[in-house]
Design a protein around this motif. Structure first.
Motif: not given
Length: 108
Positions: A1-12, A18-23, A35-37
């Motif tokens: 994944m691209k660097q220096n982008l905000p990353e958003f996680q799941l709330v469980i 962290a999800g099993d994958a990023m998009a 961003a990455q989520c």
């Protein structure tokens, strides 16, 4: 994944996970990643649904005045941050900032 982008996680279950994958989240107006989520796996989806069901009895037993106060507090936070939320919606969806801010304010 691209660097220096905000990353958003799941709330469980009230926890960031962290999800099993990023998009990548792509701004449709610029076609640039913003961003990455996290992407939930089927198991994580099941865990989230189970956590919601587990939380339901406590929430439903909470007096209506407390639940109402919690929802009003959440709406006030959203309204206070409508400009920031609007900027995120603009980057994510490519809509104009005034429309995105109005959407956030309507949500509140």
């Amino acid at each position: 994944m691209k660097q220096n982008l905000p990353e958003f996680q799941l709330v469980i279950g009230g926890q960031l996970v962290a999800g099993d994958a990023m998009a990548l989240v792509i701004n449709p107006a610029t076609e640039e990643p913003v961003a990455q989520c996290s992407r939930a796996s089927p198991r994580q989806l099941e865990d989230a649904v189970a956590a919601a069901w587990a939380a339901f009895p406590g929430w439903s037993a909470t007096p209506i005045a407390e639940r109402s106060a919690a929802m009003i507090a959440a709406a006030e936070k959203i309204e206070a941050h409508a400009e920031e939320i609007g900027a995120l919606l603009t980057a994510e969806q490519g809509k104009s900032l005034p429309v995105a801010v109005q959407e956030a304010q309507t949500l509140a």
